[in-house]
Each structure stands twice: as structure tokens, then as C-alpha cells.
Design a protein around this motif. Structure first.
Motif, PDB file in Angstrom:
ATOM      1  N   SER A 125       0.850  -1.190   0.000  1.00  0.00           N
ATOM      2  CA  SER A 125       0.000   0.000   0.000  1.00  0.00           C
ATOM      3  C   SER A 125       0.888   1.242   0.000  1.00  0.00           C
ATOM      4  O   SER A 125       1.582   1.527   0.982  1.00  0.00           O
ATOM      5  N   TYR A 126       0.865   1.960  -1.123  1.00  0.00           N
ATOM      6  CA  TYR A 126       1.654   3.176  -1.294  1.00  0.00           C
ATOM      7  C   TYR A 126       0.738   4.396  -1.303  1.00  0.00           C
ATOM      8  O   TYR A 126      -0.414   4.316  -1.731  1.00  0.00           O
ATOM      9  N   MET A 127       1.280   5.526  -0.870  1.00  0.00           N
ATOM     10  CA  MET A 127       0.535   6.770  -0.962  1.00  0.00           C
ATOM     11  C   MET A 127       0.375   7.173  -2.426  1.00  0.00           C
ATOM     12  O   MET A 127       1.286   7.013  -3.231  1.00  0.00           O
ATOM     13  N   VAL A 128      -0.800   7.695  -2.751  1.00  0.00           N
ATOM     14  CA  VAL A 128      -1.051   8.182  -4.106  1.00  0.00           C
ATOM     15  C   VAL A 128      -0.399   9.555  -4.249  1.00  0.00           C
ATOM     16  O   VAL A 128      -0.701  10.471  -3.474  1.00  0.00           O
ATOM     17  N   PRO A 129       0.503   9.736  -5.211  1.00  0.00           N
ATOM     18  CA  PRO A 129       1.130  11.067  -5.392  1.00  0.00           C
ATOM     19  C   PRO A 129       0.084  12.131  -5.719  1.00  0.00           C
ATOM     20  O   PRO A 129      -0.960  11.845  -6.317  1.00  0.00           O
ATOM     21  N   THR A 130       0.380  13.338  -5.343  1.00  0.00           N
ATOM     22  CA  THR A 130      -0.563  14.436  -5.541  1.00  0.00           C
ATOM     23  C   THR A 130      -0.968  14.621  -7.008  1.00  0.00           C
ATOM     24  O   THR A 130      -2.157  14.840  -7.286  1.00  0.00           O
ATOM     25  N   PRO A 131      -0.057  14.534  -7.994  1.00  0.00           N
ATOM     26  CA  PRO A 131      -0.499  14.694  -9.394  1.00  0.00           C
ATOM     27  C   PRO A 131      -1.466  13.607  -9.853  1.00  0.00           C
ATOM     28  O   PRO A 131      -2.272  13.846 -10.773  1.00  0.00           O
ATOM     29  N   ASP A 132      -1.427  12.422  -9.239  1.00  0.00           N
ATOM     30  CA  ASP A 132      -2.308  11.318  -9.640  1.00  0.00           C
ATOM     31  C   ASP A 132      -3.568  11.221  -8.787  1.00  0.00           C
ATOM     32  O   ASP A 132      -4.348  10.281  -8.955  1.00  0.00           O
ATOM     33  N   LEU A 133      -3.760  12.159  -7.881  1.00  0.00           N
ATOM     34  CA  LEU A 133      -4.862  12.059  -6.930  1.00  0.00           C
ATOM     35  C   LEU A 133      -6.187  12.411  -7.608  1.00  0.00           C
ATOM     36  O   LEU A 133      -6.328  13.479  -8.207  1.00  0.00           O
ATOM     37  N   PRO A 134      -7.190  11.525  -7.542  1.00  0.00           N
ATOM     38  CA  PRO A 134      -8.502  11.855  -8.125  1.00  0.00           C
ATOM     39  C   PRO A 134      -9.172  13.000  -7.363  1.00  0.00           C
ATOM     40  O   PRO A 134      -8.864  13.266  -6.196  1.00  0.00           O
ATOM     41  N   ASN A 135     -10.107  13.659  -8.015  1.00  0.00           N
ATOM     42  CA  ASN A 135     -10.844  14.745  -7.379  1.00  0.00           C
ATOM     43  C   ASN A 135     -11.650  14.223  -6.181  1.00  0.00           C
ATOM     44  O   ASN A 135     -12.275  13.165  -6.256  1.00  0.00           O
ATOM     45  N   GLY A 136     -11.621  14.968  -5.100  1.00  0.00           N
ATOM     46  CA  GLY A 136     -12.376  14.589  -3.918  1.00  0.00           C
ATOM     47  C   GLY A 136     -11.626  13.728  -2.938  1.00  0.00           C
ATOM     48  O   GLY A 136     -12.135  13.472  -1.841  1.00  0.00           O
ATOM     49  N   HIS A 137     -10.426  13.277  -3.280  1.00  0.00           N
ATOM     50  CA  HIS A 137      -9.631  12.469  -2.364  1.00  0.00           C
ATOM     51  C   HIS A 137      -8.677  13.356  -1.575  1.00  0.00           C
ATOM     52  O   HIS A 137      -8.362  14.482  -1.974  1.00  0.00           O
ATOM     53  N   PHE A 138      -8.182  12.820  -0.466  1.00  0.00           N
ATOM     54  CA  PHE A 138      -7.387  13.621   0.461  1.00  0.00           C
ATOM     55  C   PHE A 138      -5.903  13.511   0.137  1.00  0.00           C
ATOM     56  O   PHE A 138      -5.364  12.411   0.018  1.00  0.00           O
ATOM     57  N   ARG A 139      -5.280  14.656   0.027  1.00  0.00           N
ATOM     58  CA  ARG A 139      -3.847  14.713  -0.253  1.00  0.00           C
ATOM     59  C   ARG A 139      -3.051  14.157   0.935  1.00  0.00           C
ATOM     60  O   ARG A 139      -3.358  14.434   2.099  1.00  0.00           O
TER      61      ARG A 139
END
Length: 228
Positions: A119-133
Motif C-alpha cells: 500500500s503506497y501513498m497516491v502522489p498528488t499529481p495522480d490524486l482523483p478529485n475529492g480524495h485527500f492529499r
């Protein structure tokens, strides 16, 4: 999930967290009572002239000796009860193993064959709308709702800590050692946490996401993940 300018705890999603919130409120009332009493006595001493009888009163000495002991008992008894509840692990329905790495988590569902993932953190450029940075991950930990879950926690390199505030969990991940904890989710939802032990340069980039679902949804998810 914490909100901006939030002063209290996150909404409890497990029985243990509910007990912790109640104990916090109980201890806060005791502390406020003590502060109010001390402020009243200070104001009284500054505004009133004390007689020699009041200064030498044996009854006052007896009260300020016994009263703190009673307060400590009122705080210790519920605290010890919660400590025993947090250590109690009774016939879990599911065992989850969490392994901390620099800087991601690995999970193994030991009750299922070949059900494990990183389980890796999703990078900010790949983050879908509405998800938490800085909080969203590519693979969430999915657990069945209202089922006792045992979590075995360790680390593969340095010290980590598996912490999910809304579930009342914070357990250290130590290399070469297995720690365990347990929880029961009381409602469906997505609960966020983070590594709570400074573990290196990217310590703040290894979040934890626990998704609580009804049992049929969990079974469908586990079957899909096992077949892939």
C-alpha cells in the motif's frame, strides 16, 4: 477524518475509541473541577483575611490529603479498565498482518491464501478529485464491519507505528518483533491514519486507509483480489 479548527476527537468508529472518548470527557470534568476549586481558594485567600484558626485547622489538612487520593482513584479505575479492554483479543474473525517499510505498508490476510499487497501513498499529481492529499493510498485495507479483527504489526527495516485515530489504534511496528492489537468497526466507512513514529525522510508519506464494508462486499473484494 479530522476537520479544520476541530478541537475534539474524531468520531469514534470502534467500541474502544468510544470508551477512550468517554474517559477523556470524564478526566476533563475532573480537571475542570480541580481548577475551579483552586481558583476559588486563591481568590478567597487574596481577598479575605485568614484567621489563625483557619491556617492551623487539622480538618483542612485532612481534606487536602484525602481528596487527591479519591481523585486519583476516580481516574485510575476507568483507565485500567480501558487498558485491559485494549489488550483483550478474543477469537478474532480475521487476522491481518501489517508490515512497515520505508516508506509504505505491506498487508497480508493470513486467513486467505495468497491475499497480500503493498500500500503506497497516491502522489498528488495522480490524486482523483475529492480524495485527500497525503492520505489516500493505491490499495486500501478492507475489513468486514462488526467483526473482531486482529492486527499483527511488525517492521522490515526501522521503527514505524500503525495508527488509526478514529479506531483508537496506535501500535508500534518494531523489526524482529510481533505486536498485536484488535478492533471492531461499528459502521461502514473509510478511516484514515498515518505512521506515527519518525522513520526517516519520507515518514509523512506512508498513510493508512482502512475501509469498513458489509461482509458480502468484503467477500466479493477478497475473491476478486485473490483471483487477480
Amino acid at each position: 477524518m479530522a476537520n479544520h479548527s476541530q478541537l475534539g476527537f474524531q468520531d469514534a468508529s470502534s467500541p474502544i475509541m468510544e470508551e477512550l472518548v468517554e474517559f477523556h470527557d470524564h478526566a476533563l470534568i475532573v480537571a475542570l473541577t480541580i481548577c475551579s476549586l483552586v481558583l476559588y481558594l486563591l481568590a478567597h485567600m487574596l481577598t479575605e483575611k485568614l484567621s489563625s484558626n483557619a491556617v492551623d485547622a487539622q480538618e483542612v489538612e485532612l481534606i487536602w490529603t484525602i481528596l487527591p487520593a479519591i481523585v486519583l482513584v476516580l481516574l485510575a479505575l476507568p483507565s485500567l479498565q480501558i487498558l485491559y479492554m485494549m489488550d483483550e483479543i478474543d477469537e478474532p474473525d480475521l487476522t491481518l498482518k501489517a508490515i512497515g517499510h520505508q516508506w509504505y505498508w505491506s498487508y497480508e490476510y493470513t486467513d486467505f491464501k495468497d491475499l497480500s499487497f503493498d500500500s503506497y501513498m497516491v502522489p498528488t499529481p495522480d490524486l482523483p478529485n475529492g480524495h485527500f492529499r497525503l492520505l489516500e493510498v493505491d490499495h486500501r485495507v478492507v475489513v468486514p464491519m462488526e467483526s473482531p479483527i486482529r492486527v499483527i504489526i511488525t517492521a522490515g527495516d526501522v521503527l514505524h507505528s500503525w495508527a488509526v485515530p478514529t479506531l483508537g489504534i496506535k501500535t508500534d511496528a518494531i523489526p524482529g518483533r510481533l505486536n498485536q492489537t484488535s478492533f471492531i468497526t461499528t459502521r461502514p466507512g473509510i478511516f484514515y491514519g498515518q505512521c506515527s513514529e519518525i522513520c526517516g525522510a519520507n515518514h509523512s508519506y506512508m498513510p493508512i486507509v482502512v475501509e469498513s464494508t458489509p461482509l458480502p462486499h468484503f467477500e466479493a473484494w477478497s475473491s476478486l483480489l485473490s483471483s487477480s
